[in-house]
Design a protein around this motif. Structure first.
Motif, PDB file in Angstrom:
ATOM      1  N   ILE A   1      -5.250   2.323  14.140  1.00 51.95           N
ATOM      2  CA  ILE A   1      -4.089   3.193  14.337  1.00 51.95           C
ATOM      3  C   ILE A   1      -2.861   2.317  14.469  1.00 51.95           C
ATOM      4  O   ILE A   1      -2.792   1.460  15.351  1.00 51.95           O
ATOM      5  CB  ILE A   1      -4.257   4.085  15.582  1.00 51.95           C
ATOM      6  CG1 ILE A   1      -5.553   4.901  15.484  1.00 51.95           C
ATOM      7  CG2 ILE A   1      -3.052   5.010  15.745  1.00 51.95           C
ATOM      8  CD1 ILE A   1      -5.887   5.675  16.738  1.00 51.95           C
ATOM      9  N   ASN A   2      -1.922   2.514  13.559  1.00 48.93           N
ATOM     10  CA  ASN A   2      -0.700   1.696  13.534  1.00 48.93           C
ATOM     11  C   ASN A   2      -1.017   0.208  13.494  1.00 48.93           C
ATOM     12  O   ASN A   2      -0.437  -0.604  14.227  1.00 48.93           O
ATOM     13  CB  ASN A   2       0.207   2.048  14.707  1.00 48.93           C
ATOM     14  CG  ASN A   2       0.733   3.464  14.615  1.00 48.93           C
ATOM     15  OD1 ASN A   2       1.017   3.953  13.529  1.00 48.93           O
ATOM     16  ND2 ASN A   2       0.837   4.140  15.749  1.00 48.93           N
TER      17      ASN A   2
ATOM     18  N   TYR B   1     -10.586   8.579   4.349  1.00 48.66           N
ATOM     19  CA  TYR B   1     -10.353   7.998   5.665  1.00 48.66           C
ATOM     20  C   TYR B   1     -10.393   6.472   5.653  1.00 48.66           C
ATOM     21  O   TYR B   1     -10.060   5.834   6.642  1.00 48.66           O
ATOM     22  CB  TYR B   1     -11.419   8.484   6.672  1.00 48.66           C
ATOM     23  CG  TYR B   1     -11.559   9.980   6.787  1.00 48.66           C
ATOM     24  CD1 TYR B   1     -10.460  10.818   6.672  1.00 48.66           C
ATOM     25  CD2 TYR B   1     -12.813  10.554   7.015  1.00 48.66           C
ATOM     26  CE1 TYR B   1     -10.605  12.188   6.779  1.00 48.66           C
ATOM     27  CE2 TYR B   1     -12.959  11.927   7.131  1.00 48.66           C
ATOM     28  CZ  TYR B   1     -11.853  12.742   7.012  1.00 48.66           C
ATOM     29  OH  TYR B   1     -11.999  14.104   7.120  1.00 48.66           O
ATOM     30  N   LYS B   2     -10.814   5.887   4.525  1.00 50.09           N
ATOM     31  CA  LYS B   2     -11.065   4.447   4.503  1.00 50.09           C
ATOM     32  C   LYS B   2      -9.815   3.610   4.250  1.00 50.09           C
ATOM     33  O   LYS B   2      -9.833   2.394   4.429  1.00 50.09           O
ATOM     34  CB  LYS B   2     -12.130   4.125   3.442  1.00 50.09           C
ATOM     35  CG  LYS B   2     -13.513   4.660   3.798  1.00 50.09           C
ATOM     36  CD  LYS B   2     -14.533   4.294   2.726  1.00 50.09           C
ATOM     37  CE  LYS B   2     -15.920   4.810   3.082  1.00 50.09           C
ATOM     38  NZ  LYS B   2     -16.913   4.451   2.039  1.00 50.09           N
ATOM     39  N   LYS B   3      -8.746   4.264   3.804  1.00 49.47           N
ATOM     40  CA  LYS B   3      -7.477   3.577   3.601  1.00 49.47           C
ATOM     41  C   LYS B   3      -6.433   4.186   4.528  1.00 49.47           C
ATOM     42  O   LYS B   3      -6.579   5.324   4.970  1.00 49.47           O
ATOM     43  CB  LYS B   3      -7.030   3.686   2.141  1.00 49.47           C
ATOM     44  CG  LYS B   3      -7.944   2.958   1.164  1.00 49.47           C
ATOM     45  CD  LYS B   3      -7.406   3.046  -0.257  1.00 49.47           C
ATOM     46  CE  LYS B   3      -8.299   2.289  -1.229  1.00 49.47           C
ATOM     47  NZ  LYS B   3      -7.775   2.350  -2.623  1.00 49.47           N
ATOM     48  N   HIS B   4      -5.394   3.424   4.814  1.00 49.20           N
ATOM     49  CA  HIS B   4      -4.365   3.932   5.707  1.00 49.20           C
ATOM     50  C   HIS B   4      -3.766   5.230   5.171  1.00 49.20           C
ATOM     51  O   HIS B   4      -3.492   5.359   3.978  1.00 49.20           O
ATOM     52  CB  HIS B   4      -3.252   2.902   5.894  1.00 49.20           C
ATOM     53  CG  HIS B   4      -3.642   1.779   6.803  1.00 49.20           C
ATOM     54  ND1 HIS B   4      -4.066   0.557   6.339  1.00 49.20           N
ATOM     55  CD2 HIS B   4      -3.680   1.704   8.162  1.00 49.20           C
ATOM     56  CE1 HIS B   4      -4.347  -0.232   7.360  1.00 49.20           C
ATOM     57  NE2 HIS B   4      -4.117   0.440   8.479  1.00 49.20           N
TER      58      HIS B   4
ATOM     59  N   ASP C   1       1.808   8.420  12.735  1.00 45.28           N
ATOM     60  CA  ASP C   1       0.931   7.280  12.988  1.00 45.28           C
ATOM     61  C   ASP C   1       0.132   6.930  11.736  1.00 45.28           C
ATOM     62  O   ASP C   1      -0.401   7.813  11.049  1.00 45.28           O
ATOM     63  CB  ASP C   1      -0.054   7.587  14.121  1.00 45.28           C
ATOM     64  CG  ASP C   1       0.599   7.594  15.491  1.00 45.28           C
ATOM     65  OD1 ASP C   1       1.573   6.849  15.677  1.00 45.28           O
ATOM     66  OD2 ASP C   1       0.126   8.335  16.369  1.00 45.28           O
ATOM     67  N   LEU C   2       0.021   5.647  11.459  1.00 50.49           N
ATOM     68  CA  LEU C   2      -0.874   5.173  10.400  1.00 50.49           C
ATOM     69  C   LEU C   2      -2.308   5.227  10.914  1.00 50.49           C
ATOM     70  O   LEU C   2      -2.589   4.748  12.013  1.00 50.49           O
ATOM     71  CB  LEU C   2      -0.534   3.735  10.017  1.00 50.49           C
ATOM     72  CG  LEU C   2       0.630   3.519   9.061  1.00 50.49           C
ATOM     73  CD1 LEU C   2       0.941   2.030   8.979  1.00 50.49           C
ATOM     74  CD2 LEU C   2       0.307   4.066   7.682  1.00 50.49           C
TER      75      LEU C   2
ATOM     76  N   GLU D   1       0.836  -1.199   0.000  1.00 51.36           N
ATOM     77  CA  GLU D   1       0.000   0.000   0.000  1.00 51.36           C
ATOM     78  C   GLU D   1       0.864   1.240   0.000  1.00 51.36           C
ATOM     79  O   GLU D   1       1.796   1.367   0.792  1.00 51.36           O
ATOM     80  CB  GLU D   1      -0.892   0.002   1.246  1.00 51.36           C
ATOM     81  CG  GLU D   1      -1.843   1.174   1.283  1.00 51.36           C
ATOM     82  CD  GLU D   1      -2.818   1.072   2.434  1.00 51.36           C
ATOM     83  OE1 GLU D   1      -3.318   2.127   2.854  1.00 51.36           O
ATOM     84  OE2 GLU D   1      -3.071  -0.037   2.897  1.00 51.36           O
ATOM     85  N   ASN D   2       0.592   2.161  -0.904  1.00 49.68           N
ATOM     86  CA  ASN D   2       1.295   3.429  -0.955  1.00 49.68           C
ATOM     87  C   ASN D   2       0.552   4.399  -0.046  1.00 49.68           C
ATOM     88  O   ASN D   2      -0.488   4.933  -0.406  1.00 49.68           O
ATOM     89  CB  ASN D   2       1.332   3.939  -2.389  1.00 49.68           C
ATOM     90  CG  ASN D   2       2.134   5.209  -2.514  1.00 49.68           C
ATOM     91  OD1 ASN D   2       2.934   5.533  -1.641  1.00 49.68           O
ATOM     92  ND2 ASN D   2       1.904   5.931  -3.592  1.00 49.68           N
ATOM     93  N   THR D   3       1.071   4.632   1.134  1.00 47.17           N
ATOM     94  CA  THR D   3       0.350   5.386   2.152  1.00 47.17           C
ATOM     95  C   THR D   3       0.451   6.880   1.900  1.00 47.17           C
ATOM     96  O   THR D   3       1.543   7.447   1.925  1.00 47.17           O
ATOM     97  CB  THR D   3       0.907   5.072   3.552  1.00 47.17           C
ATOM     98  OG1 THR D   3       0.934   3.663   3.737  1.00 47.17           O
ATOM     99  CG2 THR D   3       0.044   5.713   4.620  1.00 47.17           C
ATOM    100  N   PRO D   4      -0.669   7.563   1.648  1.00 42.52           N
ATOM    101  CA  PRO D   4      -0.619   9.007   1.415  1.00 42.52           C
ATOM    102  C   PRO D   4      -0.405   9.771   2.715  1.00 42.52           C
ATOM    103  O   PRO D   4      -0.706   9.283   3.804  1.00 42.52           O
ATOM    104  CB  PRO D   4      -2.010   9.306   0.837  1.00 42.52           C
ATOM    105  CG  PRO D   4      -2.894   8.250   1.417  1.00 42.52           C
ATOM    106  CD  PRO D   4      -2.030   7.018   1.544  1.00 42.52           C
TER     107      PRO D   4
END
Length: 301
Positions: free
Chosen positions: A67-68, A44-47, A86-87, A6-9
């Motif tokens: 969270i994380n 908000y639905k993806k990390h 924090d994720l 997953e490419n976390t924005p």
């Protein structure tokens, strides 16, 4: 650690409060929303990560947050405290309406607000990943949080109506942060009492940074104190936090620089010397590379 594949924005504060439902007071560095409904939004639905700290207390309803990579069920009078790194992901179920009061602020805002605080690492240590982000407050303490958030909001809306409006606003914010520091000791536990060796290493690295970032920017020096190689420190910190050891060191130095720049009694040359830069020019280039503006320009903000 990032979810695999997953490419976390990383969302800026403006990205988080784009919906008209957020009728609070939002700037580039600070936002406060009182009695605000939680909405279901695609972002908000993806990390994701943020460029700001997020603190909110639930007034009504309940929701589930990740969270994380850990699930938390958040209910009335619970408070959530998260850092930029924090994720975060929302599993919000809109079968029931959820109301919150919340504050968001960047590190830039915090350094402006806390220039009067001398024991910074101790007071704000709860804004770190080693403590649980979810605290279940008793009614009395939850009411204290709600009252202080309302006072911050009122001070923010009347900044220009008092000759010391700005000072009163920041002072009220600091009181709020002090209260949270006390609540952290009462309600928060370590996220994982059985920390892995790598997680424990990163915690020890951050602890050293809190004490030494003002005068030490060398990855090898920290690795030596932790009895590991610089390569292993960098790889481990990157795996756990998403940033390299050097990037985190730079973040701490910039935060310390901003704090010192808020002190008008110090010249930029003195600040460069305080932070152990070879000269003012080198400090200025370092600061602009990481912030986009010069130390002199930052002082004018």
């Amino acid at each position: 650690m990032k979810p695999k594949g997953e490419n976390t924005p990383v969302y800026k504060m403006a990205d988080l409060f784009i919906d008209p439902v957020f009728e609070g007071y939002n700037t580039e560095d600070f936002s406060i929303n009182i009695n605000c409904p939680i909405i279901e939004h695609e972002i908000y639905k993806k990390h994701f990560r943020t460029d700001c700290f997020l603190i909110f207390v639930v007034l009504q309803g309940e929701l589930t947050l990740n969270i994380n990579l850990q699930e938390y069920r958040i209910e009335k009078n619970d408070i959530v405290v998260t850092t930029p790194n924090d994720l975060k992901r929302s599993n919000y179920n809109n079968n029931t309406q959820v109301l919150i009061s919340g504050i968001a602020f960047t590190a830039n805002f915090m350094t402006k607000a806390i220039d009067m605080v001398k024991n910074l690492p101790e007071v704000f240590s709860y804004l770190s990943y080693q403590l649980t982000p979810h605290w279940s407050l008793d009614t009395k303490d939850a009411n204290t949080v709600k009252k202080l958030m309302l006072q911050i909001s009122e001070r923010y809306t009347t900044l220009n109506e008092h000759p010391f409006g700005k000072e009163l606003f920041y002072s009220t914010f600091n009181i709020f942060m002090y209260e949270l520091a006390g609540f952290a000791k009462k309600y928060s536990n370590f996220k994982n009492p059985n920390l892995s060796r790598k997680e424990n290493l990163v915690m020890n690295f951050v602890t050293l940074l809190q004490k030494q970032a003002k005068f030490q920017r060398n990855v090898q020096a920290y690795a030596s104190q932790l009895h590991i190689t610089p390569k292993y420190l960098t790889e481990t910190v990157k795996e756990i936090s998403g940033k390299s050891a050097g990037e985190i060191i730079d973040d701490f130095v910039i935060q310390e620089a901003k704090l010192l720049l808020s002190d008008s009694n110090l010249s930029i040359a003195q600040i460069a010397e305080e932070l152990r830069f070879s000269d003012q020019s080198f400090f200025g280039k370092f600061f602009k590379r990481h912030t986009g503006i010069s130390p002199k320009e930052y002082r004018k903000l």
